[in-house]
Motif scaffolding. Structure first.
Motif, PDB file in Angstrom:
ATOM      1  N   GLY A 122       3.646  -7.824  -8.024  1.00  5.60           N
ATOM      2  CA  GLY A 122       2.897  -7.487  -6.826  1.00  5.60           C
ATOM      3  C   GLY A 122       1.624  -6.737  -7.168  1.00  5.60           C
ATOM      4  N   ILE A 123       0.827  -6.469  -6.143  1.00  7.62           N
ATOM      5  CA  ILE A 123      -0.463  -5.805  -6.315  1.00  7.62           C
ATOM      6  C   ILE A 123      -0.463  -4.531  -5.477  1.00  7.62           C
ATOM      7  N   HIS A 124      -0.729  -3.413  -6.126  1.00  7.60           N
ATOM      8  CA  HIS A 124      -0.703  -2.110  -5.464  1.00  7.60           C
ATOM      9  C   HIS A 124      -2.092  -1.809  -4.886  1.00  7.60           C
ATOM     10  N   VAL A 125      -2.117  -1.459  -3.600  1.00  8.19           N
ATOM     11  CA  VAL A 125      -3.361  -1.074  -2.928  1.00  8.19           C
ATOM     12  C   VAL A 125      -3.196   0.378  -2.475  1.00  8.19           C
ATOM     13  N   PRO A 126      -3.468   1.352  -3.370  1.00  3.58           N
ATOM     14  CA  PRO A 126      -3.276   2.765  -3.006  1.00  3.58           C
ATOM     15  C   PRO A 126      -4.412   3.271  -2.126  1.00  3.58           C
ATOM     16  N   LEU A 127      -4.062   4.081  -1.123  1.00  2.00           N
ATOM     17  CA  LEU A 127      -5.065   4.611  -0.197  1.00  2.00           C
ATOM     18  C   LEU A 127      -4.895   6.124  -0.074  1.00  2.00           C
ATOM     19  N   TYR A 128      -6.004   6.797   0.197  1.00  2.00           N
ATOM     20  CA  TYR A 128      -5.981   8.243   0.365  1.00  2.00           C
ATOM     21  C   TYR A 128      -5.410   8.604   1.735  1.00  2.00           C
ATOM     22  N   VAL A 139       0.006  19.753 -14.959  1.00  3.66           N
ATOM     23  CA  VAL A 139       0.082  19.971 -13.514  1.00  3.66           C
ATOM     24  C   VAL A 139      -0.978  19.078 -12.886  1.00  3.66           C
ATOM     25  N   SER A 140      -0.549  18.186 -12.000  1.00  3.91           N
ATOM     26  CA  SER A 140      -1.438  17.180 -11.419  1.00  3.91           C
ATOM     27  C   SER A 140      -1.761  17.535  -9.977  1.00  3.91           C
ATOM     28  N   PHE A 141      -3.048  17.522  -9.649  1.00  4.37           N
ATOM     29  CA  PHE A 141      -3.435  17.768  -8.259  1.00  4.37           C
ATOM     30  C   PHE A 141      -4.562  16.864  -7.790  1.00  4.37           C
ATOM     31  N   LEU A 142      -5.192  16.089  -8.699  1.00  2.00           N
ATOM     32  CA  LEU A 142      -6.138  15.075  -8.244  1.00  2.00           C
ATOM     33  C   LEU A 142      -5.348  13.888  -7.704  1.00  2.00           C
ATOM     34  N   PRO A 143      -5.856  13.192  -6.698  1.00  6.55           N
ATOM     35  CA  PRO A 143      -5.062  12.127  -6.061  1.00  6.55           C
ATOM     36  C   PRO A 143      -4.777  10.944  -6.968  1.00  6.55           C
ATOM     37  N   LEU A 144      -3.523  10.504  -6.990  1.00  6.62           N
ATOM     38  CA  LEU A 144      -3.128   9.316  -7.744  1.00  6.62           C
ATOM     39  C   LEU A 144      -3.806   8.058  -7.203  1.00  6.62           C
ATOM     40  N   SER A 187       0.825  -1.215   0.000  1.00  6.47           N
ATOM     41  CA  SER A 187       0.000   0.000   0.000  1.00  6.47           C
ATOM     42  C   SER A 187       0.855   1.259   0.000  1.00  6.47           C
ATOM     43  N   THR A 188       0.327   2.284  -0.633  1.00  4.46           N
ATOM     44  CA  THR A 188       0.871   3.638  -0.501  1.00  4.46           C
ATOM     45  C   THR A 188      -0.220   4.505   0.124  1.00  4.46           C
ATOM     46  N   ILE A 189       0.171   5.346   1.073  1.00  7.59           N
ATOM     47  CA  ILE A 189      -0.761   6.289   1.699  1.00  7.59           C
ATOM     48  C   ILE A 189      -0.061   7.638   1.686  1.00  7.59           C
ATOM     49  N   SER A 190      -0.355   8.426   0.665  1.00  9.44           N
ATOM     50  CA  SER A 190       0.417   9.648   0.468  1.00  9.44           C
ATOM     51  C   SER A 190      -0.291  10.575  -0.504  1.00  9.44           C
ATOM     52  N   ILE A 191       0.069  11.858  -0.426  1.00 11.35           N
ATOM     53  CA  ILE A 191      -0.326  12.797  -1.464  1.00 11.35           C
ATOM     54  C   ILE A 191       0.490  12.489  -2.715  1.00 11.35           C
ATOM     55  N   ASN A 192       0.176  13.140  -3.822  1.00  8.63           N
ATOM     56  CA  ASN A 192       0.918  12.929  -5.055  1.00  8.63           C
ATOM     57  C   ASN A 192       2.367  13.377  -4.916  1.00  8.63           C
ATOM     58  N   HIS A 205      -6.798   7.725  -6.785  1.00  6.39           N
ATOM     59  CA  HIS A 205      -8.058   7.581  -7.498  1.00  6.39           C
ATOM     60  C   HIS A 205      -7.786   7.085  -8.917  1.00  6.39           C
ATOM     61  N   SER A 206      -8.679   6.257  -9.439  1.00  9.97           N
ATOM     62  CA  SER A 206      -8.456   5.637 -10.742  1.00  9.97           C
ATOM     63  C   SER A 206      -8.396   6.657 -11.879  1.00  9.97           C
ATOM     64  N   TYR A 207      -9.040   7.792 -11.721  1.00 15.66           N
ATOM     65  CA  TYR A 207      -9.075   8.824 -12.755  1.00 15.66           C
ATOM     66  C   TYR A 207      -7.668   9.371 -13.018  1.00 15.66           C
ATOM     67  N   GLU A 208      -7.024   9.897 -11.970  1.00 14.68           N
ATOM     68  CA  GLU A 208      -5.684  10.441 -12.139  1.00 14.68           C
ATOM     69  C   GLU A 208      -4.678   9.331 -12.432  1.00 14.68           C
ATOM     70  N   ARG A 209      -4.922   8.144 -11.920  1.00 16.90           N
ATOM     71  CA  ARG A 209      -4.043   6.999 -12.193  1.00 16.90           C
ATOM     72  C   ARG A 209      -4.028   6.709 -13.700  1.00 16.90           C
ATOM     73  N   MET A 210      -5.198   6.730 -14.340  1.00 18.47           N
ATOM     74  CA  MET A 210      -5.280   6.491 -15.776  1.00 18.47           C
ATOM     75  C   MET A 210      -4.520   7.563 -16.545  1.00 18.47           C
ATOM     76  N   VAL A 211      -4.702   8.827 -16.139  1.00 22.45           N
ATOM     77  CA  VAL A 211      -4.006   9.928 -16.794  1.00 22.45           C
ATOM     78  C   VAL A 211      -2.495   9.797 -16.590  1.00 22.45           C
ATOM     79  N   ASN A 212      -2.103   9.359 -15.407  1.00 19.49           N
ATOM     80  CA  ASN A 212      -0.691   9.155 -15.080  1.00 19.49           C
ATOM     81  C   ASN A 212      -0.023   8.207 -16.071  1.00 19.49           C
TER      82      ASN A 212
END
Length: 591
Positions: free
Chosen positions: A83-89, A216-221, A62-67, A223-230
């Motif tokens: 491995g499997i990434h479990v990102p958390l806000y 310039v990225s400010f939506l959380p990574l 897991s990652t628990i962090s801002i961008n 979230h699947s939305y910014e992850r897709m853009v990433n």
């Protein structure tokens, strides 16, 4: 090379672009940048470190962090070993945090700072599978990210890593993204490498941007939305700059002058409100010109010939007013893409009139997330665009939008019974949104299936539509419409406190607190006038707001009224303001 797994994107980026700046973030007021090669090196070092710690294919991290760039390094490091990434806000509450980490059986956690490390440390006794916690920031008592990287450099196993990378299939699980949702317990959405890539590559092929552009990225990574853009920007070779804090976003625009902004309607509204606040600093003549230009912009319709006289007036408005709007956004924006909720059509037209092109899209985490969006060649305001290539969409007999394609999730982690409720045996995913599809293929979302309610008269109400309408007012930041099983509609109104303070300051009236603002009779009368104006003549029963109450507390992710994707948590708001809402309907005879 062909990208079939997520980490293939990084190899492709290095081979094709050799970006001097692939990722960047601010530290101590300065931009710290990482090249394509540095990105790849960090990913490898993290993979080596994880292998040396005993992690293997299928383990969860897991990652628990801002961008920040470290998030990306960890992401690729996890995926390269299977491995499997479990990102958390980072704003997640303790109950949800424990629930997710236990259900997903997470073994390693990377946190952003001291606060998050202490949170995990205090809960670690309830996490039986947790092996270690690492921090991106230097935190006393915690192994730092830089130490973990050094550990990887000391334990290089190149052949093993290459074998593991080769063993990863496009159909292997890459992520479990927990939807915070607006109701109920979090659900773990299982997304494969193919799920992610099918979306990201389609976005890259259709977004009409390239390596000469920046985001310039400010939506959380998380979230699947910014992850897709990433992943799409990585494929395109576009530099990504992570905004330090949302409040500094306009400063970041001036520094970076980006071409792409990915946002959600609430933040787009905030940008617009920020522009409107500048109006209050103008003199009488300048304010008159500003208002004239804004009135002109509200008449604009994309794709429609507005006539020579209108075009001439708009050109004058552009030179006098709109050029300053673009300068505030860095003067280089090619497009703004917004999703996550519906955006006011009026707002899209206003931005286009000002030379700032906004494109609305739509998706959900269970679809990786992209389903449809408007493009340069296919745009219709008020719709979410046409379905992206490679997927099918249809509307069920009940009016619900269904989607089928390589972007549809594998299912909800450990919950096959929930999966079977949303994915039919033949692969069609129920989105939960009501929609129509016109003869050209443009999709219009008409409401959230579980949010539309019925009044006592039997008339149905789409609250989000009315809330967007209320937010057209300069003085209203957010709104929440209620009236289920009642004879009329009411609304909780969150005023735009900054705008109201500046508006009244010009009249010699000053406020010391939000509470003072919502209790002021002039403010109440002002909001009442705005609502009456928006209600208008001959308004339908299911659009007529008859009562309202002003609230003093901002609705935020931290305080629980907003989901991490900035949607209203309706159940939370209903519970928090239940006494206020009850009072709307206790004295019906007063109407």
């Amino acid at each position: 090379m062909r990208c079939r797994r997520i980490f293939d994107l990084l190899e492709y980026n290095v081979e094709r672009y050799h970006q001097r700046v692939a990722l960047a973030s601010k530290k101590g007021g300065k931009w710290i940048t990482y090249s394509s090669e540095e990105y790849a090196h960090y990913a490898d070092w993290l993979s080596y470190a994880m292998l040396a710690k005993g992690l293997s294919k299928g383990d969860k991290v897991s990652t628990i962090s801002i961008n920040r760039p470290e998030w990306n390094f960890v992401d690729m490091g996890i995926l390269q070993i299977g491995g499997i990434h479990v990102p958390l806000y980072p704003t997640i509450n303790d109950d949800d945090l424990i629930y997710i980490l236990k259900e997903a059986e997470v073994k390693l956690i990377f946190v952003g700072n001291k606060y998050l490390y202490n949170k995990i440390k205090n809960l670690s006794g309830q996490l039986p599978t947790l092996l270690a916690v690492y921090s991106f920031d230097e935190v006393e008592g915690c192994i730092s990210f830089s130490e973990f990287v050094q550990f990887g450099k000391s334990n290089i196993q190149k052949d093993l890593l290459e074998r593991l990378k080769a063993s990863v299939s496009p159909y292997d699980l890459a992520s479990i993204i927990y939807t915070s949702g607006t109701t109920g317990l979090p659900k773990g959405v299982m997304l494969t490498h193919e799920n992610h890539l099918s979306n990201s590559l389609i976005a890259a092929y259709t977004i009409n941007l390239n390596y000469t552009h920046a985001e310039v990225s400010f939506l959380p990574l998380s979230h699947s939305y910014e992850r897709m853009v990433n992943y799409a920007t990585l494929y395109l070779g576009m530099p990504v700059y992570y905004a330090d804090v949302t409040s500094n976003i306009l400063l970041n625009f001036q520094e970076i002058r980006p071409q792409l902004m990915i946002t959600v309607p609430l933040l787009l509204e905030k940008v617009y409100q920020g522009i409107l606040k500048k109006r209050l600093e103008l003199g009488n003549i300048q304010r008159f010109v500003f208002d004239w230009a804004l009135k002109l912009a509200k008449r604009f319709e994309i794709g429609k010939d507005m006539g020579k006289w209108y075009r001439w007036k708009l050109s004058i408005a552009d030179r006098l007013v709109f050029v300053k709007w673009r300068e505030a956004l860095g003067n280089s924006l090619v497009k703004i893409v917004t999703g996550g909720a519906s955006v006011r059509p009026e707002l899209v037209n206003i931005f286009w009139a000002a030379g700032i092109k906004v494109y609305e899209g739509y998706g959900l985490t269970e679809a990786s997330p992209l389903i449809a969006f408007n493009t340069e060649t296919d745009i219709k305001v008020g719709t979410i665009g046409k379905a992206i290539p490679d997927i099918l969409v249809k509307v069920s007999d009940e009016g619900e939008l269904l989607v089928n394609g390589p972007n549809v999730m594998k299912g909800y982690y450990k919950h096959p019974e929930l999966t079977s409720k949303v994915i039919e045996p033949d692969g069609w995913l129920h989105t939960g949104d009501l929609a129509t599809i016109d003869e050209e293929g443009f999709i219009t979302i008409t409401g959230r299936k579980n949010e539309i309610f019925k009044m006592a008269s039997g008339v149905y109400v789409n609250p989000e539509k009315l809330e967007n309408k209320l937010q057209q007012s300069f003085f209203i930041s957010q709104a929440f419409v209620v009236g289920q099983n009642q004879s009329f509609l009411s609304a909780l109104i969150l005023p735009d406190f900054d705008y109201i303070k500046e508006y009244f300051a010009h009249q010699g009236v000053h406020f010391d607190s939000n509470l003072e603002i919502i209790q002021n009779q002039k403010v109440i009368s002002l909001i009442d006038q705005e609502i009456n104006m928006l209600n208008g003549y001959g308004i339908k029963e299911n659009e007529n707001i008859q009562r309202f109450a002003l609230v003093a507390d901002d609705w935020t992710i931290e305080s629980g009224e907003l989901s991490p994707s900035l949607k209203l948590k309706r159940r939370v708001i209903l519970e928090k303001y239940k006494d206020v809402i009850r009072n709307f309907y206790q004295k019906v005879d007063d109407l």
